[in-house]
Structures are given as structure tokens and as C-alpha cells.
Design an enzyme around this catalytic site. Structure first.
Site, short mmCIF file in Angstrom:
data_model
loop_
_atom_site.label_atom_id
_atom_site.label_comp_id
_atom_site.label_asym_id
_atom_site.label_seq_id
_atom_site.Cartn_x
_atom_site.Cartn_y
_atom_site.Cartn_z
N LYS A 653 6.53 -16.71 10.23
CA LYS A 653 7.61 -15.76 10.44
C LYS A 653 7.04 -14.56 11.22
CE LYS A 653 9.21 -12.06 9.02
NZ LYS A 653 9.75 -11.56 10.27
N GLU A 863 -0.71 6.97 8.31
CA GLU A 863 -0.79 6.16 9.52
C GLU A 863 0.44 6.43 10.38
OE1 GLU A 863 -0.18 1.85 9.43
OE2 GLU A 863 -2.01 1.62 10.62
P1 NAP Z 1 5.54 -4.39 9.17
O1 NAP Z 1 6.74 -3.58 9.39
O2 NAP Z 1 4.88 -4.32 7.83
O3 NAP Z 1 5.89 -5.87 9.54
C1 NAP Z 1 4.97 -6.91 9.42
C2 NAP Z 1 5.70 -8.22 9.18
O4 NAP Z 1 6.25 -8.20 7.88
C3 NAP Z 1 6.87 -8.47 10.11
O5 NAP Z 1 6.89 -9.83 10.43
C4 NAP Z 1 8.05 -8.06 9.28
O6 NAP Z 1 9.22 -8.68 9.69
C5 NAP Z 1 7.63 -8.56 7.92
N1 NAP Z 1 8.34 -7.95 6.80
C6 NAP Z 1 8.96 -6.76 6.74
N2 NAP Z 1 9.49 -6.56 5.52
C7 NAP Z 1 9.19 -7.65 4.80
C8 NAP Z 1 9.45 -8.04 3.45
N3 NAP Z 1 10.09 -7.27 2.61
N4 NAP Z 1 8.97 -9.21 3.04
C9 NAP Z 1 8.29 -10.02 3.87
N5 NAP Z 1 8.04 -9.71 5.14
C10 NAP Z 1 8.48 -8.53 5.61
O7 NAP Z 1 4.37 -4.04 10.20
P2 NAP Z 1 4.46 -3.95 11.78
O8 NAP Z 1 5.18 -2.71 12.12
O9 NAP Z 1 4.92 -5.23 12.35
O10 NAP Z 1 2.93 -3.82 12.14
C11 NAP Z 1 2.26 -2.61 12.14
C12 NAP Z 1 1.41 -2.47 10.90
O11 NAP Z 1 0.52 -3.57 10.82
C13 NAP Z 1 0.55 -1.26 10.92
O12 NAP Z 1 0.54 -0.68 9.63
C14 NAP Z 1 -0.83 -1.81 11.24
O13 NAP Z 1 -1.90 -1.03 10.79
C15 NAP Z 1 -0.77 -3.12 10.57
N6 NAP Z 1 -1.73 -4.05 11.15
C16 NAP Z 1 -2.85 -4.35 10.43
C17 NAP Z 1 -3.80 -5.21 10.94
C18 NAP Z 1 -5.04 -5.56 10.19
O14 NAP Z 1 -5.72 -6.52 10.56
N7 NAP Z 1 -5.37 -4.87 9.12
C19 NAP Z 1 -3.58 -5.77 12.20
C20 NAP Z 1 -2.42 -5.44 12.90
C21 NAP Z 1 -1.49 -4.60 12.34
P3 NAP Z 1 10.34 -7.87 10.56
O15 NAP Z 1 9.72 -7.60 11.86
O16 NAP Z 1 11.45 -8.83 10.65
O17 NAP Z 1 10.65 -6.63 9.77
#
Ligand code: NAP
Length: 974
Positions: A653, A863
Site C-alpha cells: 500500500k 520534525e
Molecule cells: P505518513 O503520513 O506516516 O504516511 C506513510 C504511509 O502510511 C502512507 O502510505 C500512508 O498512506 C499510510 N498511512 C497513513 N495513515 C495510516 C493508518 N492509520 N494506518 C495505516 N497506514 C496509514 O508519512 P509520509 O508523509 O508518507 O512520509 C514522511 C514521513 O516518513 C516522515 O516522518 C519521515 O521522516 C518518514 N520517513 C522515515 C524513513 C525512515 O527510514 N526512517 C524513511 C522515509 C520517510 P496515505 O498516503 O494514504 O495517507
């Protein structure tokens, strides 16, 4: 001839071994460096750092830290000197003064003056010795537009001053005229990249336009003054663009007839013979000769290391003899074409010079058409001997302050002390015949610096014009396909959906990249069922077969590299080079996890007499992969292929905003032969479909990368045992960071500023590894902030697709608004040091720098995930570490320092998953820098590392008693 020249260079020479005791400290240091490789490295590192040290105790402390290293075998005199109790003791200060003075003396040997007065004195001395000159202005790396402008201004000024001074010079026939032609007395040497702070071969047109404007101004002024201009050559990456820019300008009507300009060819480059031929053909067409300076090349170590790190072909000959031989070939070529190009033979190798003379004499070449060059301080005796033979000799004179001159000094010291250098060899007691023998290459010796067990794929080298063209064509192809619809892949079929959303280009949100069908909870249920059905066969599929499918996917991705990059650029607004690196990462994940699973599949045997003990791994079952948009291909692919390689059926997903790229990845897996139901592409809303999959009783494992908020939620939800669920779920959650970079007072500011700019503003700060806090020690705080602001101001903000762009948009309107709120908050908490106006046709946010930020401020703790940086001032290094560790996160961190004890302290105390020292803190490479954090940054072991796959597997131990009635098969028995 060579023997005579060599004899002249050896007259009165004080051979270091016999006269060591009477030598001055500067000579002693060099002599010791030559006889002890460990000392050579540490001494040059110390010299590199010396200009940043502002007090004697600091110098003394560093001296002890560098030279006290175990790798260094110290000569007795040095050992005695370093044996002081504290850096501020009297003996400490004496040591500091002795060594600093010696280094200054060394620098003065190779740098022709620190100010114009000193330079003029040098020039007059040279002219007295019938030597011409060319002046090179030493400077800090040009990383801001103000610095690029100042580089030009300083040259304009320098030329005027030199020409004014030249009016008083007594003419010297040997250098001021030839064959009745008057030659310019004043010559300057310039570096093209210094005319534009963002010089980048990827942006060939933009760089050309900026640089050419400034070159024209320089050439016009030089003509008015009667000064000659020579263009130096720098790193290989800039070579093709440099040649192409110069060829175009020098063909312009206004400059076409100029014969007092020159271009440089480096014989250590494998391309150099071809380039020389091209230049000769071009000069013929131009119709007016110009000078080609032939040198061996000054960046050998750097080129070799860079190519090895990048997995690119070595641009330089690995073997010194091959360079020497090529130098002779090109010398011949130049001299044979003396009607079209004037040769300037730049070398300190007596044989190389003698060969040139021999050819010139044989061909009877007029004096105007060739000259010999040496570097200031490197070949004084050779230069005199050449003058004595009646040749025109020019001395390349670097001019400027010691601090920016350090990089130059180190290059000279390396050359002087390298085993393979002629200068060094001629100091040793080598037989003359051996020294002057024709260079015979031992063949191409592969460069053996990389010992990695895994071979990463190489990023695209955009210095190659063909590859730039491929990228352009890919954009055109992808643009043709914009707006198509992508459907979920469930049980091997693309399924219609009720809901379809638009995925837009963040650089230009009126442009729809693709339409994506989002699955409903019913379709999610069906996908789960299909995965369950597919699992038994997939878990039985031999690992080799599974791995081969992933390797096939890697091959397909490599074939589609340019298109995939273009999709990334257009769908998530990532600049071209970073998108290309992301494709490499995705490919590496496929190959690496395939290789890793084959390793794990062997299991372990812990057998003892009468009992076998097998330790093996089995897949967990059904994996749900939930990926973020910021590495839409690499992270989605990484988590997915890890789950597949280990034998789990996998549902991907992706984040909503990056579903098109995920669909492209799904197509690749299908093409690679992934069986139906084993992999399914299930785009949908995170809060509904994502949550549904997480909570599903049949889910065994959730691999999540994203925000802390969602990660924690998933971690909690997964802990709840659902009705019918017969196992505990495993959660791998990679979350956010608030990554800090420490800059201490010994840091190389050029490198630190560039490193912070790239780490903080690369992909608009939307990398989990991005730098968002810079922790700077007080003594250099102001200087650092000023340069950081200038350097950031010089970045190009624009469409991600444009090759000139360093900072593109952020992902969507929500992100833009959230970041802007943080910026408003920051204005209340700290001092806004930089904000740049941006357009609103895309989701743009200005790179923003806040200075004097309190470590506890929200902008220093939360962040932001955008191009916003908080700069924090600290008193000392302990405080720096405390501030760096003072957040809930522990993802990446970095340090710029040339103080060994600080580096060591950071290694031990800086609490981050990935610590980077003296480099950028983003851009982890699979298997080289396994990636991931702890504290609130995540749970699980590092992606791209040796423990990662274990999380997707259940280990089992199978013990069998193989005794029957007291007997057992004995290994090795008949
Ligand atoms: P996000 O908003 O947490 O979304 C990540 C994924 O989770 C998306 O596919 C999102 O789908 C899904 N999601 C959202 N709500 C959910 C729920 N309740 N249950 C299950 N899945 C759900 O993060 P993002 O904005 O895409 O990415 C940025 C974040 O990722 C930043 O905090 C960054 O630091 C972190 N990151 C960390 C790493 C690492 O290796 N540590 C690497 C890259 C990014 P939808 O898009 O449909 O909402």
C-alpha cells in the site's frame, strides 16, 4: 638532453639523508613524510586543519592528536618535541610555533605571494631569470554567487594591477617576444567553475550561460589591457562542459582571432588524446592558433577515489607510467600541429621535458610555438636549466592567502612525496638510466580500494552528454503517458475501483501525472484471501527461484532507469539527480535482498555426536507494506522485495501521493514473473485501507515507513490480537528524525557549508535523514551562518524537472501549509536569517534558515519535513553533543570536524542510527550504509543491512536424535 637537465637539477642538492640534522624544520617534515607513510598521512591531515586553528594550545593539541596516532612512527626529534604534558604548557607552545612556522615556510615555497606586493616581487625575480609567469588566484571553493562575482572582480583587478606594474618592467627578449611577435607580459590562469557557484554538468545550458557571461567580461578586459588568459582544467566531471563552453566562446566573432588564450589538457585522463585531436581539429577550423597547456593532472587521488565510490569507470590511468607515456604521445601530437596549436609543456619530469625538446628540435618548430612550464617552487632548477638551453619558460604562480591556499599546498605536498612522482624519485638514489627510461605501462591495474561483498549499481554520470540526452528523451516519453489510469493489482488482475484520484505534479499542480484507482475495504479483503491462497506455494518456492525473480526486476529497472527517474521527478517533485540515485537504491535492494536470502537459506548446523541441530528460517506469512511518498520507489521496493525474498506474500500500500510510481514498480514485478497473489498492489487511503490491513487477523507482519504518528498507531494496533488471529504481529516501523549536524571550530568550512546545504535542502528537506538542526560552536558561528545563508541564497529553486534546480517543491498543499506554519512559529521563536520568495504554481516553500534558535524551541524539536533549518549556537563540544542528543529522535546525525578526539567522542556519544562524519548526512547506500534509527525514529533493524531480512523470518531449530540402540552414523566413517 635529459641527462644534462637532470644533472643541472641535481647540482648542489642537499640530499636529505646525509644532511638531515642541519636541515630546516620544513625540509625535515617533508623528508620524514617521505620515509614514513603513516606520518605522511597524519602530517598532511594536520596541515590541512592548521589554518582553522587559532591559538597555540589548539595547534599543540592537534599536533599531539594527529601525530600521536598509533599508525605514526615518529622520528626521535619529533617524538621529543611532542612529549609535552598539556597543550598550554611552555613545551606545547614551542612545538606549536616550530611546526606552524615550518608549515608556513613550506607554503611560501609553493605560493608566490600572499599579497600583490609579494607577487610583484616574485614576478620581477622570475623575469630577471628570464622566466615568464602565469598567475592563479587561490580562493575558497566558490559556493555562493557573491563569491563567483568576487572571483571575476578579483581577476579584473589583478590584471589591471599587473599590467600597470608591467610598464616599469625591463623587457626580456627571451619571454616578451618571439619571431618578431610581441607576447603578453601578463598572463593569468582561471578556473571555469569558479565563475558560477552552481556549475553542474547536468545543467549544461544554465552553467554555460552563467559562466560565459563572466568569461566574456574577463576576455574583453584582458584584451583592453593586453593581458593573456589561460583556462585551467579541473576535475574530470567538469572537463567536457569546460571544453565545450570554451570552444563556443572562442569561436564567437569577438574572440575568434585571439591567439593569447589557452586551454589545458590533462594527460592522466584516458580521454585526453581524443580530446587533443578534437581540439586540434577545432583550432584548424577556427583559423587562429591558441595555446594548449599539457599537464599530467593534479587530482589523481580525488578522481580515483570518486570513481571507485561511484562505481564509475576510472577516468584516469591507474598506472603512472601510462600517464607519462600518454604525455609523450600528446606532446608529439601538439608539436606536429604547431601551426594550429601552441604547446605549453607543463611538467617537472625531466624526461617529459626532454622528449618535448627533442621533438621540437627534430621538427624545427619556431620558438613562438612552444614553451615549457613548471609550478612555482616545484621545478626551479629544471626551469633554470631549460632557460639556459634557450627555451621560453613560464612559471605557474599561485597567489593568495594561506588559508584558501591549503588545498593547493596539499596537492603539491602529495606530488612531492608520492612514491610514483618523478620529483620524489629523483631525490632518491635511483640510477639515471632508470629515471630517464621510456615509460612503459604495466597494463591497466584495477584500482583495488573497494572490498565490498556487494556490488552496488552506479548512478548516472550526468557529465556524459549522451546520458543527459537519454534523460531528456525519457522525460519526453513519460510526458506522453501522463494522465493514464493505474488500477490495483489483486490476485494477478487489474481491478476496477469505485474511487479514482488524481496524482498531480507538485512542481505544477495543474498537471495530472496519473489517475489511481483506490481499493475499497472489500477489495482489501479479497486481496488478503488471494495472499492466503498463494502463500503455501510461494513458501515452498526455492529461494534461488524467488531471488531470480527479484534479480530480473533489478535488470528491468536498470533498463527503464531514465523513465523511472522521470516518473519520480514528475510525481513527487524530486530533482533529477536525486531521483536517479533513488532508482539505483531500488535496484540495489532487489539484488541485495536476493543475495542475503540466499545466504540465510543455508541456515546453520550445530550438530554434535548422535544429534543433528539444524537452525533454519521460514517465512512469516502475509506481509503488509505501507510506504511513504518521499522515496516512492526505493522504500516501497525495499520493503516489498525484502518480504518477497523471504517467502512472504506481500501487499503493497503506497502513499496516496506516490501511487503511480508504485504502479510502475508493480508492473516491473509482474514482468519479472512474480506469481499472482504473491505480490499485490493495493493503493488506498491510509486511514481506511491501511488501517484495515494492519488490523486484519491474517496479517503477520507490517513493514511501515512514515511518520511517527502513524507508526506509533500501527505499533499499538498491531499489538491487539483480533478475533481469529493465531499469532502475534511483527511491526517494523521506520519513522521520522530531527537530525542534527555539529560543526566544530576545526571544521573545513567550505565542506561544512556545502554539506549542510545539501543535507538540509536536498529534496526540499523531505528526507527522513535530512538535516534540520545545525549545531555550531561559538568561535565559528557567525562566519558559518553568513556563508550558509549566502550559499543557500545561491541555490536555484524551480521545477524539479529542470536540470538547474537544486530545490524543487514540497509534496502537496497540506505539506506546504504545515511547513509555512512552522516558519511562522519559527519567526516567533528565533531570528529568520533567510527566506526567499517563491512562485505558487507548484507547492513551493522557500528554503528557510533560522539562527540563534534555542535547543528547546519547537522548530528545533519537531520534525518539519521541509526546507527549514534551525541553527543553534553552543559553547563547547560537550554541549554540542548534549544538544544533538536532546530530541526524541535518533535517526541520522553528522559532524564536521578535523579534531580526532571530537570525532572519537561523537562516535561514542552521538545517539543516532546513522552517523556521518565530514560528509553529507543523506544518501545512504544499500549494504554500504545500512539505514535506520532508534528512540522514536523507529523499531526494527536497518534497511539494506545484514539483519534486515531476519525480521521477515521465523527462525526454527530442528533437533534430531540420530542414535538408534546406542549407535549413530559417525561423520567420515565408512
Ligand atoms: P505518513 O503520513 O506516516 O504516511 C506513510 C504511509 O502510511 C502512507 O502510505 C500512508 O498512506 C499510510 N498511512 C497513513 N495513515 C495510516 C493508518 N492509520 N494506518 C495505516 N497506514 C496509514 O508519512 P509520509 O508523509 O508518507 O512520509 C514522511 C514521513 O516518513 C516522515 O516522518 C519521515 O521522516 C518518514 N520517513 C522515515 C524513513 C525512515 O527510514 N526512517 C524513511 C522515509 C520517510 P496515505 O498516503 O494514504 O495517507
Amino acid at each position: 638532453m635529459a641527462k644534462q637537465l637532470l644533472a643541472a637539477t641535481r647540482e648542489n642538492r642537499s640530499f636529505f639523508a646525509s644532511l638531515r640534522d642541519q636541515m630546516r624544520w620544513d625540509d625535515k617534515l617533508l623528508a620524514w613524510a617521505m620515509s614514513n607513510p603513516g606520518l605522511r598521512v597524519q602530517l598532511f591531515r594536520f596541515i590541512d586543519c592548521l589554518p582553522a586553528l587559532h591559538s597555540k594550545p589548539e595547534v599543540a593539541a592537534h599536533l599531539q592528536e594527529y601525530l600521536g596516532d598509533e599508525s605514526v612512527e615518529l622520528p626521535a626529534a619529533l617524538k621529543g618535541m611532542l612529549n609535552f604534558a598539556t597543550p598550554d604548557s611552555m613545551p606545547g607552545q614551542v612545538a606549536a610555533t616550530t611546526v606552524s612556522t615550518a608549515v608556513e615556510t613550506l607554503a611560501h615555497k609553493y605560493i608566490s605571494g600572499e599579497n600583490i606586493k609579494e607577487v610583484l616581487k616574485t614576478i620581477e625575480r622570475l623575469r630577471k631569470n628570464k622566466m615568464a609567469f602565469t598567475i592563479d588566484l587561490l580562493g575558497e571553493a566558490v559556493i555562493t554567487e557573491a563569491e563567483a562575482q568576487s572571483y571575476l572582480d578579483r581577476y579584473l583587478d589583478l590584471m589591471a594591477q599587473l599590467v600597470a606594474a608591467s610598464k616599469k618592467w625591463t623587457p626580456v627578449a627571451a619571454i616578451d617576444s618571439a619571431e618578431g611577435e610581441t607576447l603578453s607580459q601578463v598572463q593569468v590562469s582561471v578556473k571555469l567553475t569558479a565563475f558560477y557557484s552552481q556549475f553542474d554538468p547536468l545543467d549544461a545550458c544554465g552553467s554555460e550561460a552563467k559562466v560565459s557571461d563572466r568569461i566574456r567580461i574577463l576576455l574583453r578586459r584582458a584584451q583592453e589591457l593586453g593581458a593573456a588568459v589561460h583556462f585551467d582544467m579541473e576535475q574530470y566531471a567538469y572537463k567536457d562542459l569546460t571544453l565545450s563552453i570554451l570552444k563556443k566562446i572562442l569561436m564567437e566573432q569577438e574572440f575568434r582571432t585571439r591567439t593569447d588564450v589557452g586551454i589545458t589538457i590533462q594527460a592522466y585522463l584516458r580521454d585526453s588524446e581524443r580530446d587533443t585531436k578534437d581540439l586540434i581539429a577545432w583550432a584548424k577550423e577556427r583559423g587562429y592558433p591558441l595555446t594548449i597547456r599539457l599537464v599530467k593532472g593534479a587530482y589523481w587521488d580525488q578522481e580515483t577515489i570518486k570513481a571507485a565510490q561511484k562505481d564509475w569507470q576510472q577516468p584516469v590511468y591507474n598506472d603512472k607510467a601510462a600517464t607519462d607515456a600518454n604525455f609523450e604521445t600528446i606532446t608529439q601530437l601538439l608539436l606536429e600541429n604547431h601551426e594550429y596549436v601552441y604547446a605549453a609543456i607543463g611538467s617537472h619530469n625531466v624526461r617529459s621535458q626532454a622528449v618535448a625538446i627533442a621533438i621540437a628540435e627534430t621538427l624545427n618548430i619556431p620558438r613562438r610555438r612552444f614553451e615549457m612550464q613548471v609550478l612555482y617552487g616545484m621545478g626551479d632548477k629544471l626551469a633554470s636549466a631549460l632557460v639556459a638551453r634557450g627555451h621560453r619558460v613560464r612559471v605557474y604562480c599561485p597567489y593568495g592567502e594561506l588559508l584558501p591556499g591549503m588545498a593547493y599546498l596539499i596537492r603539491r605536498l602529495l606530488e612531492n612525496t608520492a612514491n610514483s612522482s618523478f620529483l620524489r624519485q629523483s631525490l632518491e638514489d635511483r640510477p639515471v638510466e632508470e629515471l630517464l627510461a621510456p615509460p612503459i605501462s604495466k597494463g591497466d591495474v584495477p584500482f583495488a580500494a573497494n572490498h565490498a561483498a556487494f556490488a552496488n549499481v552506479a548512478d548516472t554520470d550526468y557529465a556524459d552528454m549522451e546520458l543527459r540526452n537519454t534523460a531528456q528523451t525519457a522525460f519526453a516519453n513519460v510526458r506522453q503517458q501522463l494522465g493514464k489510469t493505474y488500477l490495483p493489482l489483486i490476485n494477478g488482475e487489474y481491478q476496477q475501483t469505485e474511487q479514482i484520484i488524481d496524482s498531480v505534479n507538485p512542481s505544477k499542480y495543474s498537471e495530472i501525472v496519473g489517475k489511481v484507482g483506490l481499493i475499497s475495504p472489500e477489495q482489501a479483503k479479497a486481496a488478503m484471501e488471494a495472499a492466503k491462497v498463494a502463500f503455501p506455494a510461494w513458501r515452498r518456492t526455492p529461494v534461488k527461484e524467488r531471488a531470480d525473480i527479484l534479480r530480473k526486476a533489478a535488470v528491468l529497472m536498470e533498463q527503464k532507469r531514465a523513465e523511472l527517474s522521470a516518473w519520480i521527478v514528475l510525481e513527487v517533485g524530486k530533482p533529477v539527480k536525486e531521483a536517479d540515485a533513488e532508482v539505483s537504491e531500488a535496484i540495489d535492494f532487489c539484488n541485495y535482498y536476493a543475495q542475503e536470502m540466499e545466504r540465510l537459506d543455508k541456515g546453520y548446523n550445530y550438530d554434535i555426536a548422535g544429534e543433528t541441530n539444524r537452525y533454519i528460517y521460514q517465512p512469516r506469512g502475509i506481509a503488509v507494506v505501507i510506504s511513504p511518498w518521499n522515496f516512492p520507489l526505493a522504500i516501497a521496493a525495499g520493503m516489498t522485495v525484502a518480504a518477497l525474498a523471504t517467502g512472504n506474500c506481500t501487499l503493497l500500500k503506497p502513499a496516496e501521493t506516490s501511487s503511480v510510481i508504485a504502479a510502475k514498480f508493480a508492473e516491473i514485478l509482474v514482468e519479472a514473473g512474480i506469481p499472482k497473489g504473491v505480490f499485490q498492489y493495493v493503493p488506498g487511503r491510509g486511514s481506511t485501507v491501511g488501517a484495515y490491513l494492519v488490523n486484519h487477523p491474517d496479517t503477520h507482519l507490517i513493514a511501515f515507513t512514515g511518520s511517527q504518528e502513524v507508526g506509533c498507531r500501527i505499533y499499538a494496533d498491531a499489538a491487539i490480537v483480533q478475533p481469529g488471529q493465531k499469532h502475534l504481529k511483527r511491526v517494523i516501523a521506520e519513522m521520522g528524525g530531527k537530525n542534527g549536524l555539529i560543526i566544530d571550530e576545526s571544521a573545513d568550512l567550505d565542506a561544512a557549508v556545502v554539506g549542510v546545504v545539501q543535507s538540509a535542502f536536498g529534496y526540499s528537506g523531505q528526507k527522513c535523514s535530512a538535516c534540520s538542526r545545525v549545531i555550531v560552536l561559538e568561535p565559528i558561528y557567525d562566519a558559518f551562518v553568513q556563508r550558509l545563508v549566502e550559499a543557500t541564497h545561491s541555490l536555484n529553486i524551480g521545477l524539479a524537472e529542470s536540470p538547474s534546480t537544486q530545490v524543487g517543491p514540497v509534496i502537496d498543499a497540506n505539506a506546504r501549509d504545515r511547513i509555512k506554519e512552522y516558519i511562522e512559529q519559527g519567526k516567533k521563536e528565533a531570528q529568520a536569517a533567510l527566506e526567499i520568495p517563491v512562485t505558487d504554481t507548484g507547492y513551493f516553500v522557500s528554503p528557510t534558515i533560522f539562527s540563534n534558535v534555542a535547543p528547546t524551541a519547537a522548530i528545533a524539536q519537531e520534525e518539519i519535513f521541509g526546507p527549514v533549518v534551525a541553527v543553534i549556537k553552543v559553547k563547547d563540544f560537550n554541549e554540542a553533543i548534549a544538544v544533538a542528543n536532546g530530541t526524541n529522535f535518533a535517526l541520522t546525525g553528522g559532524l564536521y570536524s578535523r579534531t580526532p578526539s571530537h570525532i572519537q567522542q561523537a562516535e561514542q556519544e552521538f545517539e543516532v542510527g546513522n552517523l556521518y562524519i565530514n560528509r553529507t548526512i543523506t544518501g545512504a547506500i544499500v549494504a554500504r550504509q545500512p539505514f535506520g534509527g532508534f528512540k522514536m525514529s523507529g523499531v526494527g533493524s536497518k534497511a539494506g543491512g545484514p539483519d534486515y531480512l531476519l525480521q521477515f523470518l521465523e527462525p526454527r531449530t530442528i533437533t534430531e536424535n540420530i542414535q538408534r540402540q546406542g549407535f549413530a552414523p559417525i561423520e567420515g566413517a565408512e
